[in-house]
Write a protein that holds these residues in place. Structure first.
Motif, PDB file in Angstrom:
ATOM      1  N   PHE A  84       0.965  -1.093   0.028  1.00  0.00           N
ATOM      2  CA  PHE A  84      -0.159   0.182  -0.024  1.00  0.00           C
ATOM      3  C   PHE A  84       0.947   1.260   0.094  1.00  0.00           C
ATOM      4  O   PHE A  84       1.661   1.266   1.077  1.00  0.00           O
ATOM      5  CB  PHE A  84      -0.952  -0.034   1.243  1.00  0.00           C
ATOM      6  CG  PHE A  84      -1.983  -1.024   1.231  1.00  0.00           C
ATOM      7  CD1 PHE A  84      -3.157  -0.822   0.062  1.00  0.00           C
ATOM      8  CD2 PHE A  84      -1.493  -2.238   1.894  1.00  0.00           C
ATOM      9  CE1 PHE A  84      -3.943  -1.858   0.180  1.00  0.00           C
ATOM     10  CE2 PHE A  84      -2.854  -3.117   1.864  1.00  0.00           C
ATOM     11  CZ  PHE A  84      -3.802  -3.111   1.038  1.00  0.00           C
ATOM     12  N   ASP A 125      -2.646  -3.463  -4.744  1.00  0.00           N
ATOM     13  CA  ASP A 125      -3.995  -2.858  -4.402  1.00  0.00           C
ATOM     14  C   ASP A 125      -4.482  -2.049  -5.600  1.00  0.00           C
ATOM     15  O   ASP A 125      -3.919  -1.280  -6.301  1.00  0.00           O
ATOM     16  CB  ASP A 125      -4.119  -1.926  -3.339  1.00  0.00           C
ATOM     17  CG  ASP A 125      -5.330  -1.485  -2.877  1.00  0.00           C
ATOM     18  OD1 ASP A 125      -6.170  -2.352  -2.576  1.00  0.00           O
ATOM     19  OD2 ASP A 125      -5.732  -0.369  -2.920  1.00  0.00           O
ATOM     20  N   SER A 172      -9.771  -3.520  -4.670  1.00  0.00           N
ATOM     21  CA  SER A 172     -10.604  -3.191  -3.416  1.00  0.00           C
ATOM     22  C   SER A 172     -11.532  -2.109  -3.667  1.00  0.00           C
ATOM     23  O   SER A 172     -12.119  -1.525  -2.631  1.00  0.00           O
ATOM     24  CB  SER A 172      -9.451  -2.641  -2.512  1.00  0.00           C
ATOM     25  OG  SER A 172      -8.956  -1.410  -2.782  1.00  0.00           O
ATOM     26  N   TYR A 199     -11.596  -8.036  -3.322  1.00  0.00           N
ATOM     27  CA  TYR A 199     -12.211  -7.489  -2.378  1.00  0.00           C
ATOM     28  C   TYR A 199     -13.657  -7.521  -2.501  1.00  0.00           C
ATOM     29  O   TYR A 199     -14.317  -6.525  -2.841  1.00  0.00           O
ATOM     30  CB  TYR A 199     -12.090  -5.958  -1.931  1.00  0.00           C
ATOM     31  CG  TYR A 199     -10.380  -5.997  -1.398  1.00  0.00           C
ATOM     32  CD1 TYR A 199      -9.491  -6.271  -2.283  1.00  0.00           C
ATOM     33  CD2 TYR A 199      -9.939  -5.228  -0.183  1.00  0.00           C
ATOM     34  CE1 TYR A 199      -8.082  -6.051  -1.597  1.00  0.00           C
ATOM     35  CE2 TYR A 199      -9.046  -4.978   0.441  1.00  0.00           C
ATOM     36  CZ  TYR A 199      -7.922  -5.457  -0.494  1.00  0.00           C
ATOM     37  OH  TYR A 199      -6.619  -5.020  -0.151  1.00  0.00           O
ATOM     38  N   LYS A 202     -16.852  -6.080   0.946  1.00  0.00           N
ATOM     39  CA  LYS A 202     -15.951  -4.967   1.402  1.00  0.00           C
ATOM     40  C   LYS A 202     -17.100  -3.803   2.274  1.00  0.00           C
ATOM     41  O   LYS A 202     -17.766  -3.576   1.454  1.00  0.00           O
ATOM     42  CB  LYS A 202     -15.121  -4.124   0.591  1.00  0.00           C
ATOM     43  CG  LYS A 202     -14.300  -2.918   1.299  1.00  0.00           C
ATOM     44  CD  LYS A 202     -13.187  -2.456   0.485  1.00  0.00           C
ATOM     45  CE  LYS A 202     -12.494  -1.317   0.898  1.00  0.00           C
ATOM     46  NZ  LYS A 202     -11.606  -0.750   0.316  1.00  0.00           N
ATOM     47  N   PHE A 211      -5.596   3.163   8.836  1.00  0.00           N
ATOM     48  CA  PHE A 211      -5.276   2.813   7.392  1.00  0.00           C
ATOM     49  C   PHE A 211      -5.240   4.261   6.809  1.00  0.00           C
ATOM     50  O   PHE A 211      -4.123   4.302   5.943  1.00  0.00           O
ATOM     51  CB  PHE A 211      -6.066   1.874   6.666  1.00  0.00           C
ATOM     52  CG  PHE A 211      -5.537   1.759   5.167  1.00  0.00           C
ATOM     53  CD1 PHE A 211      -4.835   0.644   5.221  1.00  0.00           C
ATOM     54  CD2 PHE A 211      -6.239   2.229   4.367  1.00  0.00           C
ATOM     55  CE1 PHE A 211      -4.497   0.379   3.512  1.00  0.00           C
ATOM     56  CE2 PHE A 211      -5.856   2.196   3.095  1.00  0.00           C
ATOM     57  CZ  PHE A 211      -4.975   1.038   2.723  1.00  0.00           C
ATOM     58  N   LYS A 256     -13.844  -8.202   4.181  1.00  0.00           N
ATOM     59  CA  LYS A 256     -13.397  -7.165   5.054  1.00  0.00           C
ATOM     60  C   LYS A 256     -14.201  -5.846   5.579  1.00  0.00           C
ATOM     61  O   LYS A 256     -15.140  -5.428   4.798  1.00  0.00           O
ATOM     62  CB  LYS A 256     -12.559  -6.275   3.937  1.00  0.00           C
ATOM     63  CG  LYS A 256     -11.669  -5.188   4.306  1.00  0.00           C
ATOM     64  CD  LYS A 256     -10.654  -4.454   3.311  1.00  0.00           C
ATOM     65  CE  LYS A 256     -10.079  -3.253   3.698  1.00  0.00           C
ATOM     66  NZ  LYS A 256      -9.747  -2.382   2.620  1.00  0.00           N
ATOM     67  N   TYR A 279      -9.598  -9.678   5.801  1.00  0.00           N
ATOM     68  CA  TYR A 279      -8.766  -8.575   6.018  1.00  0.00           C
ATOM     69  C   TYR A 279      -8.910  -7.900   7.641  1.00  0.00           C
ATOM     70  O   TYR A 279      -9.949  -7.689   7.683  1.00  0.00           O
ATOM     71  CB  TYR A 279      -8.902  -7.602   5.357  1.00  0.00           C
ATOM     72  CG  TYR A 279      -7.788  -6.696   5.078  1.00  0.00           C
ATOM     73  CD1 TYR A 279      -6.973  -6.182   6.062  1.00  0.00           C
ATOM     74  CD2 TYR A 279      -7.248  -6.125   3.797  1.00  0.00           C
ATOM     75  CE1 TYR A 279      -5.821  -5.139   5.869  1.00  0.00           C
ATOM     76  CE2 TYR A 279      -6.235  -5.230   3.680  1.00  0.00           C
ATOM     77  CZ  TYR A 279      -5.477  -4.826   4.579  1.00  0.00           C
ATOM     78  OH  TYR A 279      -4.541  -4.017   4.251  1.00  0.00           O
ATOM     79  N   VAL A 281      -8.290  -5.662   9.755  1.00  0.00           N
ATOM     80  CA  VAL A 281      -8.021  -4.061   9.053  1.00  0.00           C
ATOM     81  C   VAL A 281      -7.154  -3.493  10.115  1.00  0.00           C
ATOM     82  O   VAL A 281      -7.206  -3.960  11.402  1.00  0.00           O
ATOM     83  CB  VAL A 281      -9.225  -3.518   8.510  1.00  0.00           C
ATOM     84  CG1 VAL A 281      -9.799  -4.300   7.317  1.00  0.00           C
ATOM     85  CG2 VAL A 281     -10.362  -3.176   9.564  1.00  0.00           C
ATOM     86  N   SER A 282      -6.921  -2.116   9.811  1.00  0.00           N
ATOM     87  CA  SER A 282      -6.150  -1.474  10.819  1.00  0.00           C
ATOM     88  C   SER A 282      -6.570  -1.193  12.196  1.00  0.00           C
ATOM     89  O   SER A 282      -6.103  -1.185  13.223  1.00  0.00           O
ATOM     90  CB  SER A 282      -5.757  -0.110  10.012  1.00  0.00           C
ATOM     91  OG  SER A 282      -6.985   0.567   9.448  1.00  0.00           O
ATOM     92  N   TYR A 321      -1.577  -7.059   9.666  1.00  0.00           N
ATOM     93  CA  TYR A 321      -0.245  -6.508  10.184  1.00  0.00           C
ATOM     94  C   TYR A 321       0.338  -7.209  11.342  1.00  0.00           C
ATOM     95  O   TYR A 321       1.652  -6.803  11.303  1.00  0.00           O
ATOM     96  CB  TYR A 321      -0.932  -5.003  10.501  1.00  0.00           C
ATOM     97  CG  TYR A 321      -1.820  -4.249   9.404  1.00  0.00           C
ATOM     98  CD1 TYR A 321      -1.028  -3.612   8.511  1.00  0.00           C
ATOM     99  CD2 TYR A 321      -3.065  -4.158   9.557  1.00  0.00           C
ATOM    100  CE1 TYR A 321      -1.827  -3.179   7.582  1.00  0.00           C
ATOM    101  CE2 TYR A 321      -3.674  -3.373   8.604  1.00  0.00           C
ATOM    102  CZ  TYR A 321      -3.111  -3.095   7.632  1.00  0.00           C
ATOM    103  OH  TYR A 321      -3.867  -2.272   6.622  1.00  0.00           O
TER     104      TYR A 321
HETATM  105  N1  LIG Z   1      -7.709  -1.247   0.514  1.00  0.00           N
HETATM  106  C1  LIG Z   1      -7.193  -1.601   1.758  1.00  0.00           C
HETATM  107  C2  LIG Z   1      -7.714  -1.104   2.777  1.00  0.00           C
HETATM  108  O1  LIG Z   1      -8.663  -0.044   2.898  1.00  0.00           O
HETATM  109  C3  LIG Z   1      -7.338  -1.401   4.203  1.00  0.00           C
HETATM  110  C4  LIG Z   1      -7.911  -0.882   5.386  1.00  0.00           C
HETATM  111  C5  LIG Z   1      -7.464  -1.096   6.744  1.00  0.00           C
HETATM  112  O2  LIG Z   1      -6.543  -1.642   6.990  1.00  0.00           O
HETATM  113  O3  LIG Z   1      -8.221  -0.343   7.785  1.00  0.00           O
END
Ligand SMILES: NCC(=O)CCC(=O)O
Length: 332
Positions: A84, A125, A172, A199, A202, A211, A256, A279, A281-282, A321
């Motif tokens: 990313f 991505d 995505s 994705y 989502k 993120f 996700k 995913y 996610v963050s 992560y």
């Molecule tokens: N297209 C990738 C993401 O939106 C990642 C979201 C995240 O890790 O919060």
């Protein structure tokens, strides 16, 4: 399944939990480093390791450092890395042309990783948000995110990533018809072996906050993404999206965010049997890493428990992560 149960005391289910050896024998789910795709943030410069405040332990890395990180991750048994880019604000435009620049940050990082660690699967991505002046995944015309013109741009972005050597493309963007368009373009241009990990399901989620800080998109986004990402209450819609993307040529599908949507993962795997990823996610990462840092939970234990839950729900793997930290623990 209808469990057939003997009456107590013939049945003492605790017998199966008595020792580590017996527990290992009857373990239903396993977690290993090969279950992970590791998302990383790439920035320009050299020798750069820039911490992201809202994601303790996660850094933006310059290309040389990403290559080192990829080498280490592969040695830990992690088969895939997902890139990313943190795009310089001066490169964000309304036409998003940086997205298909053969020399953009993502493509440079892909080439460098494939040169240094060719066995590692590089995932990239596809969406316009890192390059779009208004932070949306598609072009905006009169306040509306337009579909078909966006798909044409996603095709150009995909081909530039395939040319750079990406093994797995992750669209995505949630536009309609993009999987078919990308699959046709990849076939036509001699990239028939490039995988599409869609994705597919989502959600328009609050869990993406950190993120957007990490890729520098927080300030850029005007409005929300609800006209293309899903309503968090919808499950049938997710099945329709996954069915549609598989029918257009997706090789693998993703749900996700992850943890709040394990029911969707389970349903998707049971219904389609396709390679299914989640995913984490963050925001999910930040909650676990942040609470762990403060000693409010046992961070390592909760990390592994959360990752195991994806496997139990039916996922074949997880974008997380935590990948290197979890792999280190799992490798002992
Ligand atoms: N297209 C990738 C993401 O939106 C990642 C979201 C995240 O890790 O919060």
């Amino acid at each position: 399944m209808q469990p057939s149960l003997a009456p107590y005391p013939a049945l003492r289910l605790r017998r199966l939990r008595r020792t580590p050896a017996i527990r290992a024998l009857v373990a239903e789910t396993t977690l290993q480093p090969s279950d992970f795709i590791w998302p990383v943030f790439v920035r320009d410069g050299e020798g750069m390791v820039e911490p992201i405040a809202s994601m303790p332990g996660v850094n933006r890395l310059s290309v040389d450092r990403v290559v080192e990180a990829a080498r280490e991750a592969y040695a830990l048994g992690i088969p895939s890395i997902c890139l990313f880019p943190y795009t310089d604000p001066s490169l964000k435009t309304e036409d998003c042309a940086e997205a298909w620049n053969p020399d953009n940050l993502s493509n440079r990082a892909t080439r460098a990783i494939k040169a240094a660690v060719p066995e590692m699967a590089v995932m990239t991505d596809v969406a316009l948000d890192p390059y779009n002046i208004n932070g949306h995944d598609g072009f905006v015309e009169d306040g509306v995110i337009v579909n078909d013109r966006t798909v044409e741009a996603l095709v150009k972005q995909t081909l530039s990533q395939a040319e750079a050597g990406a093994d797995i493309i992750g669209p995505s963007d949630m536009m309609d018809g993009r999987i078919g368009a990308l699959r046709n373009a990849l076939e036509a241009e001699g990239h028939q072996d490039v995988l599409l990990l869609s994705y597919a399901a989502k959600y328009a989620s609050g869990f993406y906050g950190p993120f957007r800080d990490a890729v520098g998109a927080s300030g850029a986004l005007k409005g929300d993404k609800k006209t293309y990402q899903q309503d968090p209450g919808n499950s049938d819609e997710a099945m329709r999206l996954i069915a549609r993307d598989l029918s257009e040529g997706a090789d693998m599908v993703m749900v996700k965010p992850g943890m709040p949507y394990l029911d969707i993962c389970h349903r998707a795997k049971a219904m389609f049997g396709a390679p299914t990823f989640a995913y984490q996610v963050s925001g999910e990462y930040a909650m676990i890493a942040g609470a762990g840092e403060r000693g409010w939970v046992d961070g390592e234990k909760v990390m592994l428990e959360s990752l195991m839950a994806f496997k139990r729900a039916g996922c074949d793997g997880v974008l997380t992560y935590f990948a290197p930290a979890a792999a280190r623990l799992l490798n002992g």
